[in-house]
Design a protein around this motif. Structure first.
Motif, PDB file in Angstrom:
ATOM      1  N   UNK A  72       4.920  20.071   4.530  1.00  9.72           N
ATOM      2  CA  UNK A  72       5.836  18.679   4.563  1.00  9.72           C
ATOM      3  C   UNK A  72       5.186  17.636   4.933  1.00  9.72           C
ATOM      4  N   UNK A  73       5.609  16.421   4.448  1.00 10.71           N
ATOM      5  CA  UNK A  73       5.140  15.055   4.693  1.00 10.71           C
ATOM      6  C   UNK A  73       5.906  14.610   6.008  1.00 10.71           C
ATOM      7  N   UNK A  74       5.062  14.488   7.127  1.00 10.76           N
ATOM      8  CA  UNK A  74       5.555  13.571   8.338  1.00 10.76           C
ATOM      9  C   UNK A  74       5.600  12.059   8.012  1.00 10.76           C
ATOM     10  N   UNK A  75       4.606  11.459   7.484  1.00 11.39           N
ATOM     11  CA  UNK A  75       4.470  10.000   7.610  1.00 11.39           C
ATOM     12  C   UNK A  75       3.500   9.491   6.789  1.00 11.39           C
ATOM     13  N   UNK A  76       3.484   8.266   6.238  1.00 19.69           N
ATOM     14  CA  UNK A  76       2.390   7.786   5.424  1.00 19.69           C
ATOM     15  C   UNK A  76       1.838   6.629   6.217  1.00 19.69           C
ATOM     16  N   UNK A  77       0.501   6.623   6.584  1.00 24.06           N
ATOM     17  CA  UNK A  77      -0.137   5.981   7.417  1.00 24.06           C
ATOM     18  C   UNK A  77      -0.127   4.422   6.855  1.00 24.06           C
ATOM     19  N   UNK A  78      -1.161   4.586   5.716  1.00 21.06           N
ATOM     20  CA  UNK A  78      -1.060   3.333   5.037  1.00 21.06           C
ATOM     21  C   UNK A  78      -1.301   3.631   3.555  1.00 21.06           C
ATOM     22  N   UNK A  79      -0.992   2.523   2.561  1.00 21.54           N
ATOM     23  CA  UNK A  79      -1.638   2.517   1.303  1.00 21.54           C
ATOM     24  C   UNK A  79      -2.416   1.470   1.001  1.00 21.54           C
ATOM     25  N   UNK A  80      -3.673   1.739   0.490  1.00 21.86           N
ATOM     26  CA  UNK A  80      -4.482   0.649   0.484  1.00 21.86           C
ATOM     27  C   UNK A  80      -5.219   0.844  -1.328  1.00 21.86           C
ATOM     28  N   UNK A  81      -5.649  -0.189  -1.600  1.00 27.07           N
ATOM     29  CA  UNK A  81      -5.949  -0.128  -2.906  1.00 27.07           C
ATOM     30  C   UNK A  81      -7.219  -1.123  -3.049  1.00 27.07           C
ATOM     31  N   UNK A  82      -7.861  -1.130  -4.260  1.00 29.99           N
ATOM     32  CA  UNK A  82      -9.291  -1.524  -4.315  1.00 29.99           C
ATOM     33  C   UNK A  82      -9.493  -2.406  -5.501  1.00 29.99           C
ATOM     34  N   UNK A  83      -9.611  -3.827  -5.483  1.00 32.67           N
ATOM     35  CA  UNK A  83      -9.863  -4.614  -6.537  1.00 32.67           C
ATOM     36  C   UNK A  83     -10.993  -4.029  -7.355  1.00 32.67           C
ATOM     37  N   UNK A  84     -11.259  -4.781  -8.594  1.00 36.28           N
ATOM     38  CA  UNK A  84     -12.510  -4.520  -9.569  1.00 36.28           C
ATOM     39  C   UNK A  84     -13.625  -5.058  -8.708  1.00 36.28           C
ATOM     40  N   UNK A  85     -13.348  -6.079  -7.796  1.00 36.42           N
ATOM     41  CA  UNK A  85     -14.453  -6.322  -6.938  1.00 36.42           C
ATOM     42  C   UNK A  85     -14.733  -5.408  -5.772  1.00 36.42           C
ATOM     43  N   UNK A  86     -14.094  -4.661  -5.717  1.00 36.92           N
ATOM     44  CA  UNK A  86     -14.165  -3.646  -4.611  1.00 36.92           C
ATOM     45  C   UNK A  86     -13.573  -4.154  -3.196  1.00 36.92           C
ATOM     46  N   UNK A  87     -12.883  -5.445  -3.267  1.00 34.14           N
ATOM     47  CA  UNK A  87     -12.121  -5.911  -2.206  1.00 34.14           C
ATOM     48  C   UNK A  87     -10.874  -4.951  -1.817  1.00 34.14           C
ATOM     49  N   UNK A  88     -10.746  -4.670  -0.570  1.00 34.94           N
ATOM     50  CA  UNK A  88      -9.660  -3.651  -0.030  1.00 34.94           C
ATOM     51  C   UNK A  88      -8.319  -4.442   0.237  1.00 34.94           C
ATOM     52  N   UNK A  89      -7.259  -4.159  -0.357  1.00 33.83           N
ATOM     53  CA  UNK A  89      -6.126  -4.632   0.031  1.00 33.83           C
ATOM     54  C   UNK A  89      -4.947  -3.391   0.652  1.00 33.83           C
ATOM     55  N   UNK A  90      -3.878  -4.162   1.266  1.00 29.69           N
ATOM     56  CA  UNK A  90      -2.968  -3.097   1.953  1.00 29.69           C
ATOM     57  C   UNK A  90      -1.848  -3.288   1.589  1.00 29.69           C
ATOM     58  N   UNK A  91      -1.250  -2.353   0.840  1.00 26.87           N
ATOM     59  CA  UNK A  91       0.317  -2.530   0.330  1.00 26.87           C
ATOM     60  C   UNK A  91       1.199  -2.630   1.517  1.00 26.87           C
ATOM     61  N   UNK A  92       1.880  -3.593   1.737  1.00 26.30           N
ATOM     62  CA  UNK A  92       2.741  -3.613   3.186  1.00 26.30           C
ATOM     63  C   UNK A  92       3.910  -2.666   2.790  1.00 26.30           C
ATOM     64  N   UNK A  93       4.280  -1.942   4.147  1.00 23.48           N
ATOM     65  CA  UNK A  93       5.371  -1.041   4.037  1.00 23.48           C
ATOM     66  C   UNK A  93       6.641  -1.666   3.585  1.00 23.48           C
ATOM     67  N   UNK A  94       6.829  -2.783   3.623  1.00 22.43           N
ATOM     68  CA  UNK A  94       8.144  -3.274   3.218  1.00 22.43           C
ATOM     69  C   UNK A  94       8.319  -2.891   1.644  1.00 22.43           C
ATOM     70  N   UNK A  95       7.062  -2.795   1.005  1.00 26.35           N
ATOM     71  CA  UNK A  95       7.093  -2.663  -0.214  1.00 26.35           C
ATOM     72  C   UNK A  95       7.720  -1.189  -0.885  1.00 26.35           C
ATOM     73  N   UNK A  96       7.538  -0.286  -0.078  1.00 27.93           N
ATOM     74  CA  UNK A  96       7.746   1.147  -0.514  1.00 27.93           C
ATOM     75  C   UNK A  96       8.601   1.933   0.572  1.00 27.93           C
ATOM     76  N   UNK A  97       9.076   3.081   0.087  1.00 28.71           N
ATOM     77  CA  UNK A  97      10.298   3.916   1.002  1.00 28.71           C
ATOM     78  C   UNK A  97       9.327   5.036   0.956  1.00 28.71           C
ATOM     79  N   UNK A  98       9.223   5.715   2.241  1.00 27.88           N
ATOM     80  CA  UNK A  98       8.604   7.098   2.323  1.00 27.88           C
ATOM     81  C   UNK A  98       9.866   8.112   2.184  1.00 27.88           C
ATOM     82  N   UNK A  99       9.904   9.057   1.523  1.00 29.14           N
ATOM     83  CA  UNK A  99      10.792  10.018   1.430  1.00 29.14           C
ATOM     84  C   UNK A  99      10.240  11.290   1.839  1.00 29.14           C
ATOM     85  N   UNK A 100      10.590  11.772   3.358  1.00 30.86           N
ATOM     86  CA  UNK A 100       9.895  12.925   3.481  1.00 30.86           C
ATOM     87  C   UNK A 100      10.677  14.264   3.411  1.00 30.86           C
TER      88      UNK A 100
END
Length: 187
Positions: A72-100
């Motif tokens: 069972x899923x308890x929580x999502x700590x973070x959603x990170x993504x990496x651009x073509x230049x390897x730069x790290x970005x964080x998807x703000x929690x306001x952009x998604x809903x966690x369905x546990x």
């Protein structure tokens, strides 16, 4: 991944089940407990005790959700993504809903939102760090603990693949029968 801080079955419970009164085999029995949990978790595609995992994806999904393995899923700590230049970005929690509530758990885009349009690197471009598991050992279903005890006993009594004059089974039928009831189909 961060491993659990405790096991669903304690050393004392396993020794009681095995009818072992001495400390001579404590190291072996402790190793069997861990191996039994790992076997059972892999068979059921679940996490038992609270653990932190990472789900790596090569790209954003075509739809509006990311299914999270190891319920069972308890929580999502973070959603990170990496651009073509390897730069790290964080998807703000306001952009998604966690369905546990469902199994498996999932991340769903919030109303009117879409996945970022940044060009992603070609591999391991999205990382979802999540916490999964029932909680502590007292929250693990009893049938899982029973399956673990049966498996520990089987491995303790049968330490080789084959013994002369004996027919051995790889895993007792009762172990899989107990675990099959709440098995999650792999994603």
């Amino acid at each position: 991944m961060s491993p659990p801080t405790e096991e669903p079955v304690s050393l004392a419970e396993a020794k009681n089940h095995l009818r072992v009164d001495v400390a001579d085999d404590d190291g072996l029995i402790s190793a069997l407990i861990i191996a039994a949990r790992e076997y059972c978790e892999a068979f059921q595609n679940r996490a038992y005790i609270t653990q932190t995992w990472q789900l790596w994806l090569d790209a954003w999904p075509n739809g509006s959700e990311i299914k999270i393995p190891r319920p069972p899923l308890q929580a999502v700590n973070s959603v990170k993504y990496y651009g073509a230049d390897n730069a790290e970005y964080v998807l703000p929690p306001s952009e998604y809903i966690v369905d546990s509530a469902g199994e498996p758990g999932r991340i769903v885009l919030a109303y009117g939102k879409s996945w970022p349009s940044v060009a992603l690197r070609p591999a391991n471009a999205v990382c979802v760090e999540f916490v999964a598991g029932y909680g502590g050992a007292d929250k693990v279903p009893r049938r899982v603990k029973q399956a673990m005890l049966l498996l520990i006993s089987h491995w303790y009594d049968t330490r080789e693949i084959a013994a002369v004059g004996h027919v051995t089974a790889e895993v007792p039928f009762t172990v899989n029968a107990l675990l099959w009831q709440e098995r999650v189909v792999p994603l």
